[in-house]
Design an enzyme around this catalytic site. Structure first.
Site, PDB file in Angstrom:
ATOM      1  N   ASP A  74      -7.855  -5.306  -0.517  1.00 22.27           N
ATOM      2  CA  ASP A  74      -8.304  -6.166  -1.631  1.00 22.27           C
ATOM      3  C   ASP A  74      -7.978  -7.637  -1.463  1.00 22.27           C
ATOM      4  O   ASP A  74      -8.420  -8.467  -2.266  1.00 22.27           O
ATOM      5  CB  ASP A  74      -7.661  -5.654  -2.939  1.00 22.27           C
ATOM      6  CG  ASP A  74      -8.189  -4.287  -3.307  1.00 22.27           C
ATOM      7  OD1 ASP A  74      -7.390  -3.360  -3.495  1.00 22.27           O
ATOM      8  OD2 ASP A  74      -9.418  -4.146  -3.361  1.00 22.27           O
ATOM      9  N   HIS A 132       0.852  -1.204   0.000  1.00 22.63           N
ATOM     10  CA  HIS A 132       0.000   0.000   0.000  1.00 22.63           C
ATOM     11  C   HIS A 132       0.882   1.246   0.000  1.00 22.63           C
ATOM     12  O   HIS A 132       1.942   1.258   0.626  1.00 22.63           O
ATOM     13  CB  HIS A 132      -0.907   0.008   1.240  1.00 22.63           C
ATOM     14  CG  HIS A 132      -2.084   0.908   1.085  1.00 22.63           C
ATOM     15  ND1 HIS A 132      -2.012   2.249   1.342  1.00 22.63           N
ATOM     16  CD2 HIS A 132      -3.338   0.658   0.654  1.00 22.63           C
ATOM     17  CE1 HIS A 132      -3.190   2.794   1.095  1.00 22.63           C
ATOM     18  NE2 HIS A 132      -4.023   1.861   0.672  1.00 22.63           N
TER      19      HIS A 132
END
Ligand code: SDX
Length: 393
Positions: free
Chosen positions: A328, A271
Site C-alpha cells: 500500500d 506486514h
C-alpha cells in the site's frame, strides 16, 4: 508438481487451512500465484490471464483465454433496476459500503447463479462478478461526482472499459490513456491474491456456511475496508499529505511514530507475514516513478514518500521490528496521478483482489477438507455463578 514445503509444527498449528493457490515466504519476500513468481507475472502477463490462472489453476491457452475474456465481456452490463440502487446513497457516501451493498444485492437480481454446488451456476456467478464489479465501481464514482453513468463499451478490455466508464462522458469521446491502462492492469495483478489475508479469510469463512458467492464477496469487501488492511492505501496518502502540510518534515513525523503517539503509524509499512521488503511494493515503487513521469504528475508527495522510506529503512526502530514498505505504500500515489479521489483507492484494491477471493471461495467449496474449521477459543470469562434478582445486585 506439488510444491511440498517443510513446515515447522508451530506453523501448522496456526494455519487456518490448506490451499494450493498462492505461496508466500515472508522472510525471503517471495510471492507466487499457482507457482509463478509475481515478478514474472507482473512483467509478462495481464489481469485477465492472472484471473484465469488463480481461478482455474493453470495459465490459459489462447483459445481458453479468448473464451474467458469473451464471457466476461458479455456480462459487463448491470440490470437496469440495479442502476436505481445508487439513487439511495448520499453523494458523499464512501464507495466501499456502496460496493459491498451492490454486490450483496446482485444475488437478488441473478438468482439463477446462487447454488455453490452447481458447476454451471458457479461459472456464471464467477464471470458475472468479474464483469460487473468494475461497472459497479465506476457507477459509485459517477454517483459521487454527480455525473451520468456510461454503459460499458464491450469493444474495450476490462481495464479500459472501467477507466472509460469512470472518467468518460456521454457528451464526448474518451480516449483511454494506454499508460494508465497498463499501470492499472499491473496494479490489479499485484493485488490479485495474497493467501489467507483478512478479507480472503473472511470470504472463505462466510463461504464455508455455503452462503452464495455474492454474499461471500460482499463480506470480503467489508473486511478489506479496514484501515489496517485495504484501507491503508488511502491512509498512506492522508499521512503523506499531513507531512506535506507540516512543511515536509519527515523527521518529526518519524519521531511521533516512534513515540507511539495514539493513531500515528507509518501507514503502508509493516506486514503480518512479510518481515522483508514486500515484493509487490518493490515493483510498484518502480512503476510509480515511470507512471508519474509519463502522466506528467510531478507529485511532491512522491519525494516525501521516498524520503520517509529511506529514513525508516535506516532507523533501528523499524529495522528491529522488521517493518518494510508493503503493497500500500506507493499505490496511492499512482491512483492519485490517474485522477482517482483518495477514498476510491480501496475500491481499486477490491477490483484487483476479486479473482483471488473467487479462487479461494471455489477451492474451499470444491474440497470440504479445506473449509476453515469452526474456530474454537480459550475461555477466560467468569466461572459458573447463580443468577441474582435485580434488587440484590
Ligand atoms: C495489507 O495480510 C495480508 O496479506 C494483507 C495484504 C494483502 O495483500 O491482503 O498484504 C494487504 O493489508 C497490507 C498491510 C496494510 N496496512 C498498513 O500499512 C497499516 C500499517 N501497518 C500496521 O498496522 C501493521 O504493520 C500490520 C497490521 C500490517 C501488521 O502488524 P504486525 O506485523 O502484526 O505487527 P504488530 O502489529 O504485531 O506490531 C509489531 C511492532 C509493534 O511495536 P512494539 O509493540 O513491538 O513496540 O511493530 C509496530 C507495532 O507498534 N508496528 C508499527 C507499524 N506496524 C507495526 N509501528 C509503526 N508503524 C507501523 N506501520
Amino acid at each position: 508438481q506439488t510444491g511440498l514445503v517443510t513446515l515447522d509444527p508451530g506453523f501448522v498449528n496456526t494455519a487456518a487451512c490448506t490451499s494450493g493457490i498462492t505461496y508466500i515466504d515472508g522472510a525471503a519476500g517471495i510471492l507466487r500465484y499457482r507457482g509463478y513468481p509475481i515478478e514474472e507475472l507482473a512483467a509478462k502477463s495481464n489481469f485477465i490471464e492472472v484471473s484465469y490462472l488463480l481461478i482455474y489453476g493453470e495459465l490459459p491457452t489462447q483459445q481458453q483465454y479468448d473464451a474467458f475474456a469473451e464471457r466476461i465481456r458479455r456480462h459487463t452490463l448491470l440490470h437496469e433496476d440495479l442502476k436505481q440502487f445508487f439513487d439511495g446513497f448520499p453523494r458523499d457516501a464512501h464507495p466501499m459500503p456502496v460496493l459491498s451493498s451492490a454486490v450483496s444485492a446482485l444475488s437478488t437480481f441473478y438468482q439463477d447463479s446462487l447454488n455453490p454446488f452447481d458447476k454451471d451456476q458457479v461459472e456464471l456467478s464467477t464471470v458475472r462478478l468479474l464483469a460487473k464489479l468494475p461497472t459497479i465501481a465506476a457507477y459509485a464514482y459517477k454517483k459521487s461526482v454527480g455525473q451520468p453513468f456510461l454503459y460499458p463499451d464491450n469493444s474495450l478490455g476490462l481495464v479500459e472499459n472501467f477507466l472509460r466508464m469512470t472518467f468518460g462522458f456521454p457528451a464526448e469521446p474518451y480516449e483511454v490513456d494506454p499508460t494508465m491502462a497498463r499501470a492499472l492492469d499491473l496494479l490489479f495483478i499485484l493485488h490479485a491474491d495474497h493467501e489467507q489475508n483478512c478479507s480472503t479469510s473472511t470470504v472463505r469463512m462466510v463461504g464455508s456456511s455455503e452462503a452464495n458467492l455474492f454474499a461471500s464477496i460482499s463480506a470480503g469487501i467489508n473486511a478489506l475496508f479496514g484501515p489496517l488492511h485495504g484501507g491503508a492505501n488511502s491512509a498512506v496518502l492522508e499521512m503523506l499529505e499531513g507531512i506535506q502540510r507540516n512543511g515536509g518534515d519527515v523527521d518529526s513525523f518519524v519521531t511521533r511514530v516512534k513515540n507511539k503517539e495514539p493513531g500515528v503509524k507509518l501507514m503502508g509499512f509493516g506486514h503480518r507475514v512479510y518481515k522483508n521488503y514486500d515484493p509487490r511494493a518493490a515493483i510498484i515503487k518502480k512503476t510509480a516513478d515511470e507512471v508519474l513521469g509519463k502522466l506528467g504528475a510531478n507529485d511532491p508527495l512522491l519525494d516525501i514518500a521516498l524520503k520517509l522510506e529511506e529514513k525508516a529503512l535506516a532507523d533501528d526502530y523499524f529495522i528491529e521490528r522488521k517493518l518494510y514498505p508493503n503493497v500500500d505504500f506507493y499505490t496511492g500515489l499512482i491512483y492519485k496521478a490517474m485522477g482517482f479521489p483518495t477514498k476510491f483507492f480501496t475500491v481499486l484494491f477490491a477490483l484487483g483482489r476479486l479473482p483471488g477471493w473467487i479462487a479461494h471461495w471455489r477451492e474451499m467449496l470444491e474440497d470440504p477438507a479445506r473449509k476453515i474449521s469452526r474456530p474454537r477459543q480459550v475461555y477466560t470469562g467468569s466461572t459458573e455463578r447463580a443468577y441474582k434478582p435485580i434488587n440484590q445486585r
